[in-house]
Design an enzyme around this catalytic site. Structure first.
Site, PDB file in Angstrom:
ATOM      1  N   HIS A  60       0.069 -11.846   0.655  1.00 48.06           N
ATOM      2  CA  HIS A  60      -1.235 -11.256   0.205  1.00 48.06           C
ATOM      3  C   HIS A  60      -2.279 -12.168  -1.450  1.00 48.06           C
ATOM      4  O   HIS A  60      -3.079 -11.343  -1.614  1.00 48.06           O
ATOM      5  CB  HIS A  60      -0.348  -9.583  -0.324  1.00 48.06           C
ATOM      6  CG  HIS A  60      -1.613  -8.627  -0.351  1.00 48.06           C
ATOM      7  ND1 HIS A  60      -0.859  -7.330  -0.504  1.00 48.06           N
ATOM      8  CD2 HIS A  60      -3.155  -8.074  -0.934  1.00 48.06           C
ATOM      9  CE1 HIS A  60      -2.353  -6.542  -0.555  1.00 48.06           C
ATOM     10  NE2 HIS A  60      -3.156  -6.565  -0.987  1.00 48.06           N
ATOM     11  N   TYR A 114       0.705  -1.649  -0.218  1.00 45.20           N
ATOM     12  CA  TYR A 114       0.322  -0.207   0.084  1.00 45.20           C
ATOM     13  C   TYR A 114       0.680   1.525  -0.153  1.00 45.20           C
ATOM     14  O   TYR A 114       1.216   1.762   1.182  1.00 45.20           O
ATOM     15  CB  TYR A 114      -1.112   0.456   1.149  1.00 45.20           C
ATOM     16  CG  TYR A 114      -2.292  -1.184   1.157  1.00 45.20           C
ATOM     17  CD1 TYR A 114      -1.901  -1.503  -0.146  1.00 45.20           C
ATOM     18  CD2 TYR A 114      -2.464  -1.471   2.350  1.00 45.20           C
ATOM     19  CE1 TYR A 114      -3.616  -2.687   0.237  1.00 45.20           C
ATOM     20  CE2 TYR A 114      -3.751  -2.074   2.301  1.00 45.20           C
ATOM     21  CZ  TYR A 114      -4.469  -3.235   1.470  1.00 45.20           C
ATOM     22  OH  TYR A 114      -5.042  -4.083   1.460  1.00 45.20           O
ATOM     23  N   PRO A 174     -15.244  -3.725   1.958  1.00 47.05           N
ATOM     24  CA  PRO A 174     -17.842  -4.688   2.489  1.00 47.05           C
ATOM     25  C   PRO A 174     -18.591  -3.273   2.537  1.00 47.05           C
ATOM     26  O   PRO A 174     -19.019  -3.633   2.115  1.00 47.05           O
ATOM     27  CB  PRO A 174     -16.444  -4.499   4.183  1.00 47.05           C
ATOM     28  CG  PRO A 174     -15.765  -3.654   4.775  1.00 47.05           C
ATOM     29  CD  PRO A 174     -15.252  -3.750   3.064  1.00 47.05           C
TER      30      PRO A 174
END
Ligand SMILES: NC(=O)c1ccc[n+]([C@@H]2O[C@H](COP(=O)([O-])OP(=O)(O)OC[C@H]3O[C@@H](n4cnc5c(N)ncnc54)[C@H](OP(=O)(O)O)[C@@H]3O)[C@@H](O)[C@H]2O)c1
Length: 327
Positions: free
Chosen positions: A122, A56, A202
């Site tokens: 990941h 990230y 989500p």
């Protein structure tokens, strides 16, 4: 805040976590000061399951969290990931066992800590048997650098093979009202193996909150290339989000809270990690853990927003699997 246990080894986390990716990449500009305020607000409210990854912002996100958590490290369960490498030459997967220790040590240094609570692979490396990668991760547990192990986007077969190598506490997948593929095979397999489920994106990458102005999505935004945010798909999905808004109002909830509560209602082994850069959204998202949906509520959601009503595939991760480093 309520707590939930992930996996067979008793990893206890807040029922709603915080995804930190957007603080460094993906969804438009981010401001470090505001991001740090958001992390502090989360910790203060008991949202203590924090999610990052070495990829990230190519390390920026872990460094940012390291700064944010100075003096508060013991109050959080810190999850990071290795295996996606973002470089000038693009994005690639590298989970060769001989590289795992170096990736872990680099993450520890960026985070300014001496132990990672939950260390995820990941993406499974297509060139490396998962047993070999997980075997290297297990060595980190033995050495005390890592407490628990996790996987992301692993197939049911890979979950089985990984769990046979070392206990796996959590597995991350995209899972939300508009993306439910894992319910067919991954969820039953994870449950049989006792692996906790951590839904990422989500909130449907922000779309399900109804607050996203899709017309303003910038050129470097991940959503620009996601078919669900385009053309006819977008139009149909916007009609469904209007229903999410309406149903949320019936529960005196916001759309974000309703879609998170729906995930929480899928089982006690489910812990979503909504992402936000904004301190003012932390309490709202955390509030989802207070909303209890009955069987009747869930049936109504299913009837109004059936799984196959949503349009568009998600952006493919296939590219990650093709760009290989020279060995
Ligand atoms: N394992 C993997 O491969 C993988 C892949 C993707 C993500 N993840 C993890 O999962 C986390 C969450 O996923 P995500 O960030 O992709 O998507 P997400 O949580 O579904 O949505 C994030 C987006 O929703 C917005 N948002 C958040 N709360 C909101 C609210 N209450 N009202 C309106 N908008 C709201 C955020 O904008 P603001 O920032 O402006 O609030 C952001 O644009 C990531 O941060 C990352 O840690 C993992």
């Amino acid at each position: 805040m309520k707590f939930r246990t992930l996996g067979p080894e008793g990893l206890t986390v807040s029922a709603v976590g915080l995804g930190c990716m957007g603080m460094s990449q993906g969804y438009g500009d981010a401001d470090d000061t505001e991001s740090i305020t958001a992390v502090h607000r989360a910790v203060d409210l008991g949202v203590t399951f924090l999610d990052t990854a070495m990829s990230y912002g190519s390390g920026h996100n872990e460094e940012l969290l390291g700064r944010a958590l100075a003096g508060r490290r013991d109050q959080v369960v810190l999850a990071t990931k290795f295996g996606i490498v973002r470089g000038e030459d693009g994005v690639r997967v590298d989970a060769r066992p001989e590289r795992v220790r170096a990736y872990c040590e680099a993450s520890l240094a960026r985070l300014g800590i001496d132990r990672i609570d939950l260390y995820y692979l990941h993406r499974v490396d297509p060139d490396v048997p998962i047993e070999e990668t997980v075997g290297a991760m297990a060595e980190l547990v033995e050495e005390g650098k890592v407490r628990y192990l996790g996987l992301s986007e692993a197939s049911p077969d890979e979950l089985e093979r990984a769990a046979a190598t070392h206990p796996i506490s959590a597995a991350q997948y995209e899972w939300s009202l508009w993306w439910r593929d894992i319910e067919d095979d991954v969820v039953p397999t994870a449950r049989r193996l006792g692996i906790g489920l951590v839904p990422y994106s989500p909130l449907g990458r922000g779309f399900l909150t109804g607050a996203l102005t899709t017309g303003t999505i910038g050129a470097s935004d991940f959503r620009r290339n996601d078919p669900r945010f385009q053309g006819e798909n977008l139009k149909r999905n916007e009609e469904l989000v209007a229903e999410v808004r309406r149903l949320a109002a019936e529960h005196d909830a916001t759309p974000a809270q309703l879609v998170l509560a729906w995930l929480l209602a899928q089982g006690d082994d489910v812990v979503p990690i909504p992402g936000t850069r904004r301190a003012d959204r932390i309490a709202e998202n955390a509030g989802a853990s207070e909303i209890v949906l009955t069987e009747a509520d869930l049936a109504r959601l299913e009837a109004v927003l059936p799984r196959d009503a949503w349009s568009g595939d998600r952006q493919s991760f296939a590219a990650y699997r093709t760009a290989r480093p020279s060995r």
